[in-house]
Write a protein that holds these residues in place. Structure first.
Motif, mmCIF file in Angstrom:
data_model
loop_
_atom_site.group_PDB
_atom_site.id
_atom_site.type_symbol
_atom_site.label_atom_id
_atom_site.label_comp_id
_atom_site.label_asym_id
_atom_site.label_seq_id
_atom_site.Cartn_x
_atom_site.Cartn_y
_atom_site.Cartn_z
ATOM 1 N N THR A 32 0.967 -1.210 0.010
ATOM 2 C CA THR A 32 0.037 0.233 -0.359
ATOM 3 C C THR A 32 0.875 1.419 -0.083
ATOM 4 O O THR A 32 1.977 1.304 0.799
ATOM 5 N N VAL A 33 0.559 2.178 -0.702
ATOM 6 C CA VAL A 33 1.129 3.535 -0.903
ATOM 7 C C VAL A 33 0.248 4.452 -0.724
ATOM 8 O O VAL A 33 -1.092 4.293 -1.196
ATOM 9 N N LEU A 34 0.640 5.717 -0.229
ATOM 10 C CA LEU A 34 -0.458 6.722 0.139
ATOM 11 C C LEU A 34 -0.360 7.608 -0.942
ATOM 12 O O LEU A 34 0.462 8.306 -1.268
ATOM 13 N N GLY A 39 2.817 14.821 4.077
ATOM 14 C CA GLY A 39 2.493 15.861 5.034
ATOM 15 C C GLY A 39 1.166 16.188 5.011
ATOM 16 O O GLY A 39 0.657 17.333 5.679
ATOM 17 N N SER A 40 0.315 15.582 4.112
ATOM 18 C CA SER A 40 -1.144 15.974 4.027
ATOM 19 C C SER A 40 -1.894 15.581 5.238
ATOM 20 O O SER A 40 -2.934 16.227 5.351
ATOM 21 N N ALA A 41 -1.548 14.687 6.095
ATOM 22 C CA ALA A 41 -1.997 14.365 7.461
ATOM 23 C C ALA A 41 -0.567 14.363 8.460
ATOM 24 O O ALA A 41 0.288 14.255 7.968
ATOM 25 N N SER A 42 -1.064 14.512 9.655
ATOM 26 C CA SER A 42 -0.074 14.586 10.499
ATOM 27 C C SER A 42 -0.394 13.625 11.820
ATOM 28 O O SER A 42 -1.345 14.006 12.516
ATOM 29 N N LYS A 686 2.675 -8.548 10.228
ATOM 30 C CA LYS A 686 2.923 -7.198 9.563
ATOM 31 C C LYS A 686 1.964 -6.223 10.074
ATOM 32 O O LYS A 686 1.058 -6.303 10.172
ATOM 33 N N LEU A 687 2.815 -5.198 10.433
ATOM 34 C CA LEU A 687 1.872 -4.189 11.351
ATOM 35 C C LEU A 687 0.923 -3.191 10.635
ATOM 36 O O LEU A 687 -0.007 -2.926 11.022
ATOM 37 N N ASN A 688 1.176 -3.035 9.297
ATOM 38 C CA ASN A 688 0.301 -1.916 8.416
ATOM 39 C C ASN A 688 0.191 -0.877 8.952
ATOM 40 O O ASN A 688 -0.949 -0.162 9.048
ATOM 41 N N VAL A 689 1.331 -0.155 9.441
ATOM 42 C CA VAL A 689 1.067 1.193 10.106
ATOM 43 C C VAL A 689 1.773 2.125 9.242
ATOM 44 O O VAL A 689 1.617 3.420 9.280
ATOM 45 N N THR A 690 2.625 1.659 8.075
ATOM 46 C CA THR A 690 3.101 2.600 7.597
ATOM 47 C C THR A 690 2.733 2.625 5.841
ATOM 48 O O THR A 690 2.104 1.664 5.656
ATOM 49 N N ASP A 732 0.697 7.939 8.735
ATOM 50 C CA ASP A 732 -0.521 8.906 8.446
ATOM 51 C C ASP A 732 -0.528 10.009 7.554
ATOM 52 O O ASP A 732 -0.409 11.160 7.766
ATOM 53 N N GLY A 733 0.582 9.587 6.609
ATOM 54 C CA GLY A 733 0.589 10.801 5.673
ATOM 55 C C GLY A 733 1.847 11.614 5.838
ATOM 56 O O GLY A 733 2.367 12.585 4.868
ATOM 57 N N GLN A 734 2.846 11.422 6.879
ATOM 58 C CA GLN A 734 3.638 12.141 7.289
ATOM 59 C C GLN A 734 5.060 11.310 7.394
ATOM 60 O O GLN A 734 5.180 10.597 8.343
#
Length: 786
Positions: A32-34, A39-42, A686-690, A732-734
Motif C-alpha cells: 500500500t502506498v499513500l 504531509g497531507s496528514a499528521s 505485518k503491522l500495516n502502520v506505514t 498517517d501521511g507524514q
C-alpha cells in the motif's frame, strides 16, 4: 576521497523523483502506498532537540563564498552534505539545508552558490548531484541567509558531486542589476535569468548545444565541465543598468562539442554577442578552475590540465589586462609536473595586489611543499604560507585538494582554503609563518553506512562506519573521536560489538591504498587499537561493496556477510573463516547482501535477512529470513516469512533490529512495512502502520519509502514495552522519525520539518539514555536526540 561516495549515493538517489501525486491509494510492489503529497496528514508531533555527534568536517568543501562587502557573511557548499553559513559569534558553521526533505537527497550536493552583492540576505544555490541528461537541477533561493528556501526547477542538470565540482563559481549575480543572473552549465552552455532566477533562457549567442546523454558519457567520469565561470567586469554595483562587459571560460569538452574555437570569451553588450580571447599557447586546451578580477580590472586566470578534485598539472597562472597575458607562476618541470592549480583569490590593486594560489594535488607535509602560495607584489615573488601545518588524526589533512582559496574581502590577512576533509583558516597571512586552524565546527559531512550503540556499561557511546573515514568510536558525543581505525579502511560498511563484552568490536569495509588487503578488523579494547583479521572472508576482497554486514555473538566470534557472498563464521577472531549453509545470492544490477544480526540475550542465535535485491525483482525474486541456533554456523529458513507480506527491496532500504531485553524479539523494515516476530523468526506479523508515497512516473518504486530503518533502545520508566522502538518512515501521511514506547501500538513523530536532513537513515538507539536515538542524515554526519 569521494569515489566511493559517488558510487554509493548514485543508487540511493536514482529512485528519488521530485513531487508526488494521485487522488487515491496506489500499489507499489504489492504494498500500500499513500496517495497525496507528503504531509497531507499528521500524527502526534513532539519534536526532540537535535545535536551533531562530532567528527569534524570529514568531507569535501568545493566552494567558499564571501559576501563582497558585509563582514563575516560567508558560506560553504559541499558536494554531498548540503551547505553551511559561518556564524562569527560562535566561530562555527550553521547547517542551512537541514530542512531538505527525504525526496531532496539528490539536491544535497551544491554545484554553485551566489550572493547578491547589494543585499547580504539574498542567497542562491544550485543543487543536483549528478549531471545525467534526464536529471533536473534546482535553484534554491533565500532572502534570509538560508534560514528558509524556495526553489524552482532548472532546465538543465547540475553536477554537485561530479568531477570538477570546485570549478567556478558558475552562478553569478550582476552587481549593477541584481535581477540578472548568469549560470555556466556543464552540459547546456551559458544561461541567463532576468527575474532573480525564476525563469531561464539559454544564451544562444554563445552556443545552442545541449549535450545528449551519449555526449555526456564520452567525457571523463561522465563529468563534462562545460562553461566554467562568469565574471562581471565592473567596479560599480547597484547602478540599475546591466553590466555590459562579461567574461566567461569554457572547458575543452563542451567547446569541442559546441564548435567553439576558444576557452575564453568576452561580451561588451551584455551577452548579445561574444568575442573569443586567444589564450597563451602553453595553456590551450586547459581547464580554468578559477579566474578572478582585481578592483583595478586586472584579470587573474589559473589554467591546469585536469578538472579535479585535486587536479594534476602541468599548470600556469597568468594575469590579463584585456590585451596582454603575463605569466606569473607555473608548475611543469619533472619535479612539479603533477601539481595543479585550484583555488585563486586576490585583494588590492596594482603592484601591491595580494594573490593567494592553491596548489592542488600536492600531498604530504614537507619543507618546500607548495600548498597555498602567497604573493604581495602582484605575482612578482611568492612564498609558501600553508605547509608544515599541525594536524590531528581526524582533520583530513590540509594538502591534496586545495581547490578553493579565498581572501576575506574585508580582511586581507584572513585566508581560507579547502581540502578533501574540511576548511582551514589563517588570520595572520602576513606573518612569516602563519598560524592555521581547522575551522570545521558544525560541519559534519560524513556518509554513514552503519551505526551501533553498545551494551550498557561500555566505556564508549557509539560506533560508526562511514565512507572515506573508516571506523570511529565515540567516547564523547561532542568531541572528535580519538578511537579510529586510522588508515586501515578507505571506507567502512559494517560494525558490531559483543553484547557481553563491548570492548570486543569487529568492523568490515574496503581496503585503503596503504593497506589494500585489510577489509576486516577487530579491537579488544573498545576501539583504542585495532588488529587486522589474520584472514579475510574468502570472498571479501572481491566484493568490497557497502551491501555488507557483520554480527558479533561473543568475544572472538562473528558472522561476516560481504556483498554478493555467502556469509562465513569465525570463532577465533578471523584466523579461520568457514562458510555458513546460507544460499548464494543471485547477481543483479544492484549490490546484494545479507543483513546478519546477533540476538543480544542468546549469543547462540543469529539472524540473516535476504531482502530480495530490488523492488523490480518481483518476477522471480523472493525475500528470505533465516535463524541460527549454533552461533551462526548453520541456519534454518523461516517457513512463514515469505507469506508474511514482506516486500522485495534493496539492501540500503531495509533494516533489522533485535530487542536487547528479550530473546527472539525481532523487528524488521522492508522499505514499505514494519514486521515483527516474537519467536526468533518462526512467525511474523505485518503491522500495516506505514505507507509509501507513490512516484507518478514509476508504478513500482515510490518517491518516498514507507519504512527504511529501525532500532530499539532503552525505554522510559513505566513504558508498556521493554524497549523504545524508532523507525524512519511514513505514518498517517507524514514522513519522519518516529518513536513508540508501547510495542508499536502508538507512534509519535520526534522530528519536525526543519530537521529532515534530506533523509534519515542508519538508526541506532542508546541502551542507557531513554529517548536517545542516533541517526545519519544524507551525508550530514550523525545526529542524535537529547
Amino acid at each position: 576521497m569521494h569515489k566511493m561516495r559517488l558510487i554509493a549515493l548514485a543508487g540511493v538517489v536514482a529512485g528519488l523523483a521530485a513531487g508526488c501525486g494521485g487522488s487515491e491509494a496506489d500499489h507499489a510492489n504489492g504494498q500500500t502506498v499513500l496517495a497525496g503529497t507528503i504531509g497531507s496528514a499528521s500524527p502526534t508531533i513532539k519534536p526532540a532537540r537535535f545535536g551533531s555527534v562530532k567528527f569534524g568536517g570529514g568531507g569535501y568543501v568545493p566552494g567558499l563564498i564571501f559576501h563582497p562587502t558585509s563582514p563575516d557573511v560567508l558560506y560553504a557548499r559541499t558536494d554531498v552534505g548540503g551547505a553551511y553559513r559561518w556564524d562569527a559569534a560562535a566561530a562555527s558553521w550553521i547547517a542551512i539545508t537541514d530542512m531538505f526533505g527525504p525526496d531532496e537527497g539528490f539536491y544535497h550536493g551544491s554545484e554553485t552558490l551566489a550572493l547578491d552583492p547589494t543585499d547580504d540576505q539574498r542567497v542562491y544555490m544550485s543543487a543536483g548531484m549528478y549531471n545525467w541528461a534526464s536529471s533536473t537541477a534546482r535553484l534554491y533561493m533565500s532572502t534570509d541567509r538560508g534560514t528558509h528556501w524556495t526553489h524552482v526547477d532548472l532546465p538543465f542538470p547540475a553536477g554537485g558531486n561530479n568531477q570538477g565540482r570546485a570549478i567556478g563559481e558558475r552562478l553569478m549575480v550582476d552587481p549593477n542589476d541584481t535581477a540578472i543572473l548568469f549560470y555556466g552549465t556543464r552540459t547546456a552552455g551559458l544561461w541567463k535569468s532576468t527575474d532573480r532566477g525564476q525563469t531561464w533562457k539559454q544564451v544562444t549567442s554563445l552556443s545552442t548545444l545541449t549535450m545528449t546523454q551519449a555526449q555526456i558519457d564520452t567525457t571523463y567520469w561522465s563529468s563534462p565541465v562545460g562553461v566554467e565561470q562568469v565574471i562581471f567586469d565592473t567596479d560599480t554595483k547597484g547602478a540599475g543598468t546591466a553590466t555590459q562587459t562579461i567574461y566567461t571560460a569554457v572547458a575543452p569538452d563542451y567547446a569541442g562539442m559546441a564548435g567553439l574555437t576558444a576557452g575564453l570569451y568576452k561580451t561588451t553588450n551584455g551577452g548579445a554577442s561574444w568575442t573569443s580571447i586567444p589564450v597563451p599557447a602553453d595553456v590551450q586546451g586547459y581547464i580554468v578552475p578559477h579566474m578572478v578580477r582585481a578592483k583595478d580590472g586586472m584579470m587573474y586566470v589559473a589554467f591546469t590540465k585536469g578538472e579535479g578534485p585535486g587536479a594534476g598539472g602541468p599548470c600556469r597562472l597568468y594575469k590579463f589586462d584585456g590585451t596582454n597575458w603575463t605569466l606569473l607562476k607555473g608548475y611543469d618541470d619533472t619535479q612539479w609536473s603533477s601539481f595543479g592549480m585550484g583555488g585563486l583569490s586576490v585583494s588590492g590593486t596594482g603592484a601591491h595586489t595580494r594573490i593567494a594560489l592553491g596548489v592542488t594535488n600536492t600531498w604530504g607535509n614537507w619543507v618546500g611543499m607548495p600548498a597555498v602560495q602567497l604573493s604581495d607584489d602582484g605575482g612578482a615573488t611568492w612564498r609558501e604560507i600553508a605547509n608544515l601545518m599541525p594536524r590531528n588524526p581526524t582533520d583530513g589533512g590540509y594538502s591534496g585538494w586545495v581547490d578553493d582559496v579565498e581572501i576575506d574581502p574585508n580582511d586581507p590577512d584572513r585566508v581560507l582554503h579547502v581540502t578533501g576533509g574540511g576548511v582551514w583558516e589563517t588570520r595572520d597571512a602576513s606573518a612569516a609563518q602563519p598560524t592555521w586552524n581547522f575551522i570545521v565546527g558544525g560541519v559534519e559531512e560524513v556518509a554513514t553506512k552503519a551505526l551501533m550503540a553498545p551494551a550498557p556499561g561500555a566505556n564508549y557511546a557509539l560506533m560508526r562506519a562511514g565512507l572515506d573515514i573508516g571506523v570511529t568510536v565515540q567516547t564523547e558525543l561532542l568531541k572528535s573521536p580519538t578511537r579510529t581505525s586510522g588508515e586501515w579502511f578507505s571506507s567502512a560498511f559494517g560494525i558490531d560489538a559483543a553484547w557481553s563484552n563491548p570492548n570486543y568490536i569487529a568492523a568490515i569495509g574496503a581496503g585503503a591504498s596503504k593497506t589494500p588487503t585489510i577489509v576486516g578488523a577487530y579491537s579488544t579494547n573498545g576501539g583504542v587499537s585495532w588488529n587486522r583479521f589474520a584472514t579475510n572472508h574468502p570472498d571479501a576482497m572481491a566484493n568490497q561493496s557497502e551491501a555488507a554486514s557483520i554480527a558479533v555473538t561473543k568475544t572472538g566470534n562473528a558472522v561476516w556477510a560481504p556483498a554478493e557472498s555467502v556469509p562465513a563464521w569465525t570463532a577465533d577472531s578471523g584466523n579461520t573463516w568457514t562458510y555458513t549453509n546460507l544460499p548464494a545470492l543471485a547477481r543483479m544490477s544492484v549490490a546484494r547482501g545479507y543483513h546478519v544480526v546477533a540476538d543480544r540475550k542468546n549469543p547462540n542465535k543469529v539472524y540473516a535477512y535476504d531482502s530480495g535485491g530490488a523492488w523490480w525483482a518481483q518476477w522471480g525474486g523472493a525475500t528470505h529470513f533465516y535463524t541460527s541456533t549454533d552461533g551462526g554456523r548453520t541456519f534454518t529458513e523461516s517457513a512463514t516469512f515469505q507469506g508474511s507480506g514482506a516486500a522485495l527491496n534493496q539492501f540500503q532500504q531495509t533494516s533489522v533490529a533485535v530487542n536487547p531485553n528479550a530473546e527472539g524479539d525481532i523487528w524488521l523494515v522492508d522499505g514499505f512495512n514494519v514486521l515483527h516476530s516474537t519467536d526468533s523468526g518462526a512467525h511474523w506479523t505485518k503491522l500495516n502502520v506505514t505507507q509509501s508515497v507513490p512516484n507518478p512516473n514509476n508504478d513500482y518504486e515510490p518517491t518516498i519509502y514507507g519504512a527504511t530503518s529501525i532500532a530499539l533502545g532503552k525505554a522510559p520508566a513505566g513504558a508498556k514495552y521493554p524497549a523504545s522502538i524508532y523507525i524512519v518512515g511514513v505514518i498517517d501521511g507524514q514522513w519522519g522519525l518516529y518513536r513508540s514506547d508501547d510495542g508499536a501500538a502508538n507512534w509519535t513523530r520526534i522530528n519536525d520539518d526543519q530537521h529532515q536532513y534530506a533523509g534519515i537513515g542508519n538508526l541506532a538507539a542508546d541502551q542507557t539514555v531513554p529517548g536517545r536515538v542516533y541517526f545519519a542524515g544524507a551525508a550530514r554526519g550523525v545526529l542524535y536526540t537529547y
